[in-house]
Design a protein around this motif. Structure first.
Motif, PDB file in Angstrom:
ATOM      1  N   ALA A   1      47.559  58.653  46.199  1.00 36.39           N
ATOM      2  CA  ALA A   1      48.876  59.224  45.914  1.00 36.39           C
ATOM      3  C   ALA A   1      49.757  58.202  45.194  1.00 36.39           C
ATOM      4  CB  ALA A   1      49.558  59.660  47.214  1.00 36.39           C
ATOM      5  N   LEU A   2      49.603  56.943  45.573  1.00 34.36           N
ATOM      6  CA  LEU A   2      50.372  55.879  44.930  1.00 34.36           C
ATOM      7  C   LEU A   2      50.021  55.770  43.445  1.00 34.36           C
ATOM      8  CD1 LEU A   2      52.177  53.313  44.901  1.00 34.36           C
ATOM      9  CD2 LEU A   2      50.215  52.023  45.767  1.00 34.36           C
ATOM     10  N   GLU A   3      48.725  55.751  43.157  1.00 32.57           N
ATOM     11  CA  GLU A   3      48.322  55.622  41.748  1.00 32.57           C
ATOM     12  C   GLU A   3      48.731  56.855  40.936  1.00 32.57           C
ATOM     13  OE1 GLU A   3      45.655  52.986  40.222  1.00 32.57           O
ATOM     14  OE2 GLU A   3      44.325  52.957  41.970  1.00 32.57           O
ATOM     15  N   ARG A   4      48.607  58.022  41.570  1.00 30.47           N
ATOM     16  CA  ARG A   4      49.015  59.247  40.891  1.00 30.47           C
ATOM     17  C   ARG A   4      50.499  59.159  40.515  1.00 30.47           C
ATOM     18  NH1 ARG A   4      49.096  63.169  44.808  1.00 30.47           N
ATOM     19  NH2 ARG A   4      46.994  62.497  45.408  1.00 30.47           N
ATOM     20  N   LYS A   5      51.290  58.693  41.460  1.00 30.00           N
ATOM     21  CA  LYS A   5      52.738  58.577  41.226  1.00 30.00           C
ATOM     22  C   LYS A   5      53.034  57.586  40.105  1.00 30.00           C
ATOM     23  CE  LYS A   5      56.650  60.056  41.952  1.00 30.00           C
ATOM     24  NZ  LYS A   5      56.982  61.473  41.940  1.00 30.00           N
TER      25      LYS A   5
ATOM     26  N   LEU B   1      47.331  45.979  52.534  1.00 30.43           N
ATOM     27  CA  LEU B   1      48.042  45.041  51.659  1.00 30.43           C
ATOM     28  C   LEU B   1      47.183  44.517  50.515  1.00 30.43           C
ATOM     29  CD1 LEU B   1      49.968  43.004  54.411  1.00 30.43           C
ATOM     30  CD2 LEU B   1      50.743  45.025  53.157  1.00 30.43           C
ATOM     31  N   ASP B   2      45.930  44.236  50.814  1.00 33.74           N
ATOM     32  CA  ASP B   2      45.069  43.652  49.794  1.00 33.74           C
ATOM     33  C   ASP B   2      44.876  44.619  48.621  1.00 33.74           C
ATOM     34  OD1 ASP B   2      43.908  41.236  49.248  1.00 33.74           O
ATOM     35  OD2 ASP B   2      41.925  41.790  50.002  1.00 33.74           O
ATOM     36  N   LYS B   3      44.633  45.867  48.960  1.00 30.23           N
ATOM     37  CA  LYS B   3      44.450  46.868  47.902  1.00 30.23           C
ATOM     38  C   LYS B   3      45.759  47.143  47.177  1.00 30.23           C
ATOM     39  CE  LYS B   3      40.412  49.006  49.955  1.00 30.23           C
ATOM     40  NZ  LYS B   3      40.123  49.766  51.191  1.00 30.23           N
TER      41      LYS B   3
ATOM     42  N   ILE C   1      46.722  46.862  43.062  1.00 31.28           N
ATOM     43  CA  ILE C   1      47.459  47.856  42.272  1.00 31.28           C
ATOM     44  C   ILE C   1      48.698  47.223  41.639  1.00 31.28           C
ATOM     45  CG2 ILE C   1      48.782  50.017  42.426  1.00 31.28           C
ATOM     46  CD1 ILE C   1      46.741  50.955  44.539  1.00 31.28           C
ATOM     47  N   ALA C   2      49.411  46.416  42.423  1.00 29.46           N
ATOM     48  CA  ALA C   2      50.609  45.747  41.892  1.00 29.46           C
ATOM     49  C   ALA C   2      50.236  44.884  40.691  1.00 29.46           C
ATOM     50  CB  ALA C   2      51.264  44.898  42.982  1.00 29.46           C
ATOM     51  N   GLU C   3      49.124  44.197  40.813  1.00 32.11           N
ATOM     52  CA  GLU C   3      48.658  43.338  39.719  1.00 32.11           C
ATOM     53  C   GLU C   3      48.338  44.180  38.486  1.00 32.11           C
ATOM     54  OE1 GLU C   3      46.496  39.923  41.765  1.00 32.11           O
ATOM     55  OE2 GLU C   3      45.097  40.499  40.151  1.00 32.11           O
ATOM     56  N   ALA C   4      47.595  45.256  38.715  1.00 37.49           N
ATOM     57  CA  ALA C   4      47.174  46.098  37.597  1.00 37.49           C
ATOM     58  C   ALA C   4      48.365  46.718  36.863  1.00 37.49           C
ATOM     59  CB  ALA C   4      46.233  47.193  38.107  1.00 37.49           C
ATOM     60  N   TYR C   5      49.409  47.053  37.616  1.00 35.47           N
ATOM     61  CA  TYR C   5      50.550  47.730  37.001  1.00 35.47           C
ATOM     62  C   TYR C   5      51.732  46.792  36.713  1.00 35.47           C
ATOM     63  CZ  TYR C   5      48.328  52.258  37.837  1.00 35.47           C
ATOM     64  OH  TYR C   5      47.478  53.323  37.831  1.00 35.47           O
TER      65      TYR C   5
ATOM     66  N   LYS D   1      45.728  40.893  55.970  1.00 40.95           N
ATOM     67  CA  LYS D   1      45.033  40.354  54.799  1.00 40.95           C
ATOM     68  C   LYS D   1      45.627  40.928  53.500  1.00 40.95           C
ATOM     69  CE  LYS D   1      40.513  39.462  52.790  1.00 40.95           C
ATOM     70  NZ  LYS D   1      41.322  38.813  51.769  1.00 40.95           N
ATOM     71  N   GLY D   2      45.900  40.045  52.577  1.00 41.26           N
ATOM     72  CA  GLY D   2      46.519  40.472  51.323  1.00 41.26           C
ATOM     73  C   GLY D   2      47.972  40.045  51.250  1.00 41.26           C
ATOM     74  N   ILE D   3      48.568  39.721  52.393  1.00 45.17           N
ATOM     75  CA  ILE D   3      49.981  39.310  52.404  1.00 45.17           C
ATOM     76  C   ILE D   3      50.165  38.036  51.576  1.00 45.17           C
ATOM     77  CG2 ILE D   3      49.935  37.883  54.518  1.00 45.17           C
ATOM     78  CD1 ILE D   3      52.673  39.154  55.249  1.00 45.17           C
ATOM     79  N   GLU D   4      49.100  37.218  51.538  1.00 47.37           N
ATOM     80  CA  GLU D   4      49.179  35.950  50.794  1.00 47.37           C
ATOM     81  C   GLU D   4      49.227  36.201  49.293  1.00 47.37           C
ATOM     82  OE1 GLU D   4      46.607  37.151  52.378  1.00 47.37           O
ATOM     83  OE2 GLU D   4      44.947  37.148  50.938  1.00 47.37           O
ATOM     84  N   ARG D   5      49.022  37.446  48.876  1.00 42.54           N
ATOM     85  CA  ARG D   5      49.116  37.777  47.457  1.00 42.54           C
ATOM     86  C   ARG D   5      50.472  38.399  47.113  1.00 42.54           C
ATOM     87  NH1 ARG D   5      44.136  41.443  46.269  1.00 42.54           N
ATOM     88  NH2 ARG D   5      44.849  41.191  44.109  1.00 42.54           N
TER      89      ARG D   5
END
Lengths: 551, 551
Positions: free
Chosen positions: A259-263, A292-294, A298-302, A327-331
């Protein structure tokens, strides 16, 4: 009471008398001095003795605070202290009680009280080093310690940036809301920064920025479990509440990535620029953690600023056993942690960390008399101006409780929640609504026959039953609070299993280390008793009728 | 030190030991308990004894706060307390010293310290009544008392609105900056509110609002003496710092009304919507007051929200003798007052008042679990979320110091400033730069022959002399601060008499009731001594040469 105080006259008013309040300590044995000592000697006893358990009606309490005339002449300290004891302390909330498991304020370690007194006596102002001296490097050390806990950078990194003149690892503030606003403010200013002849959004504002960059708007994305401070941030930052895009969650209250990517695609077509994605580490209502990791992928890609609101869950990082949940918070580009929640510091301190020590430059500001260019004054990159030395208390917590101690507190809360949820599942008359991932979860009163009926009822009946259960849950919660022995809070959720129908649930938050399994069983016992007492209410009768009509 | 603490091992870590810090008070006679008592018995002595007067280099202090590793195991409370005494308390700033007249933090009345301890022990959260109970009506009473002081509405007015469910007389927050942002946030939201199909700026953001209303931008107007928090507000609110329009001031540092009207006409032609006008009651640098009454006329004529930043000067209203200086403040839509300044409350509390109790509805927000629609939770109209019970201290100040007491403190400061400024005028080697209107003014070191030379010199020479004097003033200020006996601050001003050339000046703030004429003469004496010690510096020699070249 106020009237009585006034009639008794109060102290004679003269400059000499006034100077006494600045120079002469409270006499030993005076009411105020006695309370001061009582708190030092036995805080729990003081609270137990002075706070009235049974809840008085707010409208009644208001009567003691009706007078808007400032007295012409001084009220004696002893008289005012007595008023405070009778009317304020007595009618305050016992936030540190082990059976008050409905809010995010817990018991405080003893040492926090005298340390707070030292902090207040020193009355430093962190806006500039001229009024804070050692408190400025101390605050930076606190930011460094929590930055390291979160981002685990190298020694070289901290050696370089910890006390750097222009760079900051984060900002300490009055709480998570200001922390979240600060993070999103930097995100907004960086997304629409200076570009050729455009001086940047901080100079030109939102309108100029949208025009220069050719967008129809700017958006922040977060799951529908996002804290209400984010919507406040969207409003105050000129983004607009409608542009805080709420993404649906899965049955574990975690953001739905498709849903996030669709938005994100949709926004692109609308020429709306999403500039920040917010992940949640410990949703306020159910204590769940976003993937968070995923989300970082997405944040990186967009090209989005990735902010993690870990106001509640951040301290989970202390626990080697549970830190992988985050996990992923460090990013993340930025992370909010509240110190007055799971760092067990008194009310009024939170912080935001930035992975990149340059990010705060996007909101930097200066003045002629303080926070001058090149100074180490922390006020040049905070939303607030004058600020107290609360960092001293966070610092003391980190040293005296230590990594290992905080880990134990965190693990204790998570495991207590697990056991309590497991217990609720075994009960005939209660239903677990959201399973605990950390130390928060929700449940409601719902006898086995009602639960069975819900499973097979048609949609209309199900809705009707759920509405009645919601009303009953609300009555139980309120009645329990008013009795004053225990407190759970309530909220409204839309569980998948009930086709997103909004239902009212009890919410428990298990962060007080003094809360035991026994205390929690008593909470349930009292709720059961209140429900039994409602036997003859119209809601209970209607519920029984609906269950009886079962096929 | 930190290293030593770690090597000594610290307390053994177990859940049982951890619980002790939540349940067992500090032992009588322990280091922390001793400090607690010392502060109660003799605060001034405690500060005098423990704060090192001579200033240590900040870079040196930083070395005690370098370690970003959170200790694995607990540091003993006694050891940490000793560290705090040696490295934090010792190296903090003696903000309550009578000879520290350079900042806005003053001595605290004794009773504030134990009352703060009670407040912290209660650990209430003002975001909602469920975690604050009596503190909510208490906070509303404080707002009502200061609202009445400012706006002098009728008994009926306060009876109706003081404890009203949806209306608020103001908001308490962590300080003046948040107060100013809150005021301008409401102003922005009301100027661009809902209109036909447009849902309002709070929903649609700045871009949508400008488009709907057909403007090219929005602007806030304030004199060039406006506090830097206003520019921060313009940035955070999405207005843009360039749209905080700075209006020139007259020789008394007050906004120039013809320039203001000219600017308003200009903005109209540019299709920029000015929505707020800010008047200042006590400029930070010079303590001057804008012509509030005339500004109210202009705000009315142009349909602007009139905000008064009385963070510093608001408490002047207590004084019957001087409150007329603020005439017109009662016509302001909103007023900021800092409590941790001239209300003598510890750091971390300010407030904003609104004449019309409906204004805060423009920023209202709700959530499912707290601050629900219809609740009396104060969190629904504050920029911050969780907030401590600092209102209790403001309340105590208003009762125990009283209207008459505050009036005396205010009058004492204004009259002390008057006498000190008059004294400076009589001195051969100092020049009064801005005359005090309240209790703040500026001056600089400038011997009579230099002053005479400035009067008759050509423009280039005058500029050169002023630059040298600025450097000397800066050196004196720094040296005096480092010696640690006294502290004045410095700022840069552009006085009319020097053709708006920016010069560095000493700035004194006289709010500490313990500051006497004698203390101030010693401040001057030390400055004179430092100047004499610079006799052989290149600046002094250059200055002498420039004076000699006089015709």
């Amino acid at each position: 009471m106020v009237e009585v105080l006034k009639k008794t006259g109060g102290a004679e008013i003269s400059m000499e008398n006034l100077l006494r309040i600045f120079t002469v300590p409270e006499a030993p044995g005076s009411t105020l001095n006695r309370l001061d000592n009582d708190i030092s000697e036995n805080l729990a006893g003081f609270l137990q003795e002075h706070i009235v358990a049974e809840e008085a009606d707010l409208v009644k309490i208001e009567q003691d605070f009706n007078d808007t005339r400032i007295p012409e002449v001084p009220v004696f300290v002893s008289e005012h202290t007595q008023f405070l004891l009778d009317k304020v302390v007595a009618q305050s909330v016992h936030t540190s009680s082990p059976s008050f498991v409905g809010h995010m304020t817990s018991a405080l370690p003893y040492f926090m009280i005298p340390l707070s007194k030292i902090m207040i006596a020193l009355n430093q102002n962190l806006v500039k080093t001229e009024t804070s001296k050692a408190f400025t490097p101390l605050e930076r050390q606190v930011l460094g310690m929590l930055h390291r806990l979160t981002y685990e950078q190298s020694d070289e990194f901290y050696d370089t940036w910890l006390h750097h003149g222009r760079k900051r690892l984060g900002a300490i503030c009055s709480g998570g809301t200001i922390a979240n606003i600060t993070a999103l403010w930097t995100a907004r200013n960086r997304a629409f920064g200076p570009d050729r002849d455009f001086p940047g959004i901080h100079h030109s504002g939102m309108f100029g920025a949208m025009r220069h960059y050719g967008y129809e708007g700017a958006a922040i994305l977060v799951s529908e479990r996002g804290h209400y401070s984010l919507s406040k941030a969207a409003d105050v930052l000129g983004i607009g509440r409608d542009n805080l895009i709420s993404i649906e969650t899965d049955s574990y209250n975690r953001i739905c990535l498709t849903a996030l990517e669709r938005k994100l695609q949709e926004l692109k077509q609308q020429r709306i620029r999403p500039f920040a994605l917010v992940g949640i580490a410990g949703t306020t209502e159910t204590g769940n953690i976003d993937p968070l990791d995923k989300m970082a992928d997405i944040a990186e890609a967009y090209g989005l600023h990735f902010h993690v609101d870990a106001a509640w869950g951040g301290p989970t990082l202390f626990s080697k056993r549970y830190r992988t949940l985050l996990k992923g918070i460090e990013r993340a580009d930025s992370v909010t942690i509240d110190a007055h929640k799971q760092l067990y510091v008194p009310m009024g301190v939170g912080l935001v960390l930035f992975r990149d020590p340059s990010v705060l430059e996007s909101i930097e500001h200066h003045a002629q008399y303080i926070i001058r260019q090149g100074s180490k004054d922390l006020g040049s990159t905070t939303l607030e101006g004058s600020r107290p030395g609360m960092a001293m208390l966070v610092h003391a917590g980190l040293k005296i409780i230590s990594r290992g101690g905080y880990a134990m507190l965190i693990e204790n809360g998570i495991e207590l929640a697990r056991r309590f949820a497991d217990h609720i599942v075994t009960l005939e008359d209660f239903e677990l609504v959201s399973d605990p991932e950390l130390n928060i979860f929700t449940y409601r009163w719902a006898p086995a026959d009602v639960q069975a009926r819900l499973l097979e009822a048609d949609e209309d009946t199900r809705r009707e039953i759920n509405e009645i259960l919601s009303r009953i849950t609300q009555v139980i919660q309120k009645e329990q609070r008013e009795r004053g022995k225990a407190f759970v809070s309530r909220t409204r959720l839309k569980p998948e299993c009930y086709d997103q129908q909004a239902i009212t649930v009890f919410r428990v938050v298990l962060a007080n280390p003094l809360t035991t399994d026994k205390v929690l069983r008593e909470v349930i016992e009292e709720q059961r008793e209140i429900a039994a007492g409602m036997r003859d209410s119209s809601d209970m009768r209607a519920l029984a009728a609906l269950v009886r009509t079962s096929v």
